[in-house]
Motif scaffolding. Sequence first.
Motif, short mmCIF file in Angstrom:
data_model
loop_
_atom_site.label_atom_id
_atom_site.label_comp_id
_atom_site.label_asym_id
_atom_site.label_seq_id
_atom_site.Cartn_x
_atom_site.Cartn_y
_atom_site.Cartn_z
N HIS A 47 12.42 2.57 -4.02
CA HIS A 47 13.62 2.16 -3.27
C HIS A 47 13.50 0.68 -2.88
CE1 HIS A 47 15.27 6.24 -2.87
NE2 HIS A 47 14.02 6.62 -2.72
N PRO A 48 13.29 -0.20 -3.86
CA PRO A 48 13.09 -1.62 -3.54
C PRO A 48 14.29 -2.24 -2.84
CG PRO A 48 13.47 -1.34 -5.89
CD PRO A 48 13.27 0.04 -5.33
N GLU A 49 15.47 -1.66 -3.04
CA GLU A 49 16.67 -2.21 -2.41
C GLU A 49 16.64 -2.09 -0.89
OE1 GLU A 49 17.52 2.16 -3.16
OE2 GLU A 49 16.44 0.52 -4.15
N TYR A 103 10.55 -3.42 10.98
CA TYR A 103 9.11 -3.49 11.19
C TYR A 103 8.68 -4.83 11.78
CZ TYR A 103 4.12 -2.98 10.16
OH TYR A 103 2.76 -2.89 10.27
N GLY A 104 9.26 -5.92 11.30
CA GLY A 104 8.83 -7.26 11.72
C GLY A 104 8.56 -8.12 10.50
N ASP A 105 8.40 -9.40 10.72
CA ASP A 105 8.34 -10.36 9.62
C ASP A 105 6.96 -10.48 8.96
OD1 ASP A 105 11.00 -10.99 9.94
OD2 ASP A 105 10.59 -12.59 11.38
N ASP A 106 5.92 -9.98 9.59
CA ASP A 106 4.56 -10.21 9.07
C ASP A 106 4.22 -9.19 7.99
OD1 ASP A 106 4.68 -8.31 11.08
OD2 ASP A 106 2.59 -8.61 11.68
N VAL A 107 4.98 -9.19 6.91
CA VAL A 107 4.76 -8.28 5.79
C VAL A 107 4.53 -9.11 4.53
CG1 VAL A 107 5.76 -6.47 4.36
CG2 VAL A 107 6.20 -6.48 6.82
N ASP A 108 3.35 -8.98 3.95
CA ASP A 108 3.02 -9.68 2.71
C ASP A 108 3.63 -8.88 1.55
OD1 ASP A 108 1.80 -10.67 0.38
OD2 ASP A 108 0.04 -11.34 1.50
N LEU A 109 4.73 -9.35 1.02
CA LEU A 109 5.44 -8.61 -0.01
C LEU A 109 4.65 -8.53 -1.31
CD1 LEU A 109 9.11 -9.81 0.57
CD2 LEU A 109 8.01 -7.72 1.38
N ASP A 110 3.80 -9.52 -1.59
CA ASP A 110 2.98 -9.45 -2.80
C ASP A 110 1.99 -8.28 -2.71
OD1 ASP A 110 4.22 -11.57 -4.06
OD2 ASP A 110 2.79 -13.06 -3.30
N VAL A 111 1.37 -8.11 -1.55
CA VAL A 111 0.45 -6.98 -1.38
C VAL A 111 1.21 -5.67 -1.38
CG1 VAL A 111 -1.28 -5.92 0.13
CG2 VAL A 111 -1.25 -8.40 -0.18
N LEU A 112 2.39 -5.66 -0.76
CA LEU A 112 3.21 -4.45 -0.77
C LEU A 112 3.51 -4.02 -2.20
CD1 LEU A 112 6.19 -3.59 1.53
CD2 LEU A 112 6.46 -3.40 -0.93
N GLY A 120 1.79 -4.81 -4.76
CA GLY A 120 0.52 -4.38 -5.33
C GLY A 120 0.24 -2.92 -5.02
N TRP A 121 0.60 -2.51 -3.80
CA TRP A 121 0.44 -1.11 -3.44
C TRP A 121 1.37 -0.22 -4.25
CZ3 TRP A 121 -3.32 1.50 -1.63
CH2 TRP A 121 -4.17 1.00 -0.65
N TRP A 122 2.55 -0.70 -4.63
CA TRP A 122 3.42 0.10 -5.51
C TRP A 122 2.70 0.42 -6.81
CZ3 TRP A 122 8.62 -3.13 -5.24
CH2 TRP A 122 9.25 -2.89 -4.01
N SER A 123 2.06 -0.58 -7.39
CA SER A 123 1.33 -0.35 -8.64
C SER A 123 0.12 0.55 -8.40
CB SER A 123 0.90 -1.68 -9.25
OG SER A 123 2.01 -2.42 -9.71
N TYR A 124 -0.61 0.28 -7.33
CA TYR A 124 -1.80 1.09 -7.04
C TYR A 124 -1.41 2.55 -6.84
CZ TYR A 124 -6.20 2.63 -4.97
OH TYR A 124 -7.38 3.28 -4.73
N ARG A 125 -0.40 2.77 -6.01
CA ARG A 125 0.04 4.14 -5.73
C ARG A 125 0.47 4.84 -7.02
NH1 ARG A 125 0.65 8.08 -1.43
NH2 ARG A 125 2.34 9.44 -2.07
#
Length: 252
Positions: free
Chosen positions: A195-197, A206-215, A217-222
């Motif tokens: 649900h990337p949209e 949640y707040g602004d401190d979210v590293d979208l590149d790592v997020l 990365g977790w999509w691929s890992y998961r």
Amino acid sequence: MTTEGIPDVHVVVAHRARATLRVGDVVVKVDPDRAGIDAEVAAMALAPVPTPEVLWRHHPVLAIGLVPGTALGTYGHPSPVGPGGWTAAGAAVRALHDATPLPPWGGRSLDDLAVRLDEACAWFVRDGVVPVDVLEHNRRLAQRVLRPWTPVFAHGDLQPDHVFVLDDRVTGIIDWSGAGPGDPLHDLAVLTLGHPEHVDDVVAGYGDDVDLDVLRGWWSYRSLTAIPWLAEHGFGPVETYPETAVLLAATH
């Protein structure tokens, strides 16, 4: 003999590891993993967010109350909930991640994550279910998660169908057997996988401190680590999994 007035039994999920049934307003989970059920009950008692009521438990069965509202979504299908519900979910996840003290049991280590990724990628190489370039690209993305993080009170399996909302407020979060100290971005990634949209909506709550590149990365890992488990537990052809679609989309 009449069955009038007797609620139907609905199978929510069933495989060799566990089964979940809904009978009227009661959800019954059958899980031989006592540690997982212990963690689920303890986590629900500690969590500062709405959780189901524990009605009774007798190993290997746990009975909990049904939570009101609508689930945010299901992998592979459009969400029935608008942006406000996703923003509310992001705020609830922030409240969970800000909670102290952390659960007293241990979480996954970097070494554990790395070993699991290696094992999953070896499965893909052996079974050849996705092209090699797709596997290697997603493996590189997945390696972004292998970095130090500050542990938070994490749900551990925050799929969108585990979060229920009503009138843009969270009414319940279910399935806490994976809860414990963990990477906050893992929760956010599992919530938004497929649900990337709605990433911006979740981040708004949640707040602004979210590293979208790592997020991402977790999509691929998961996806890489979930697909072998799904295949081995009889969830059908790998090409039909939403997680497979995530892997393919990551290369575009």
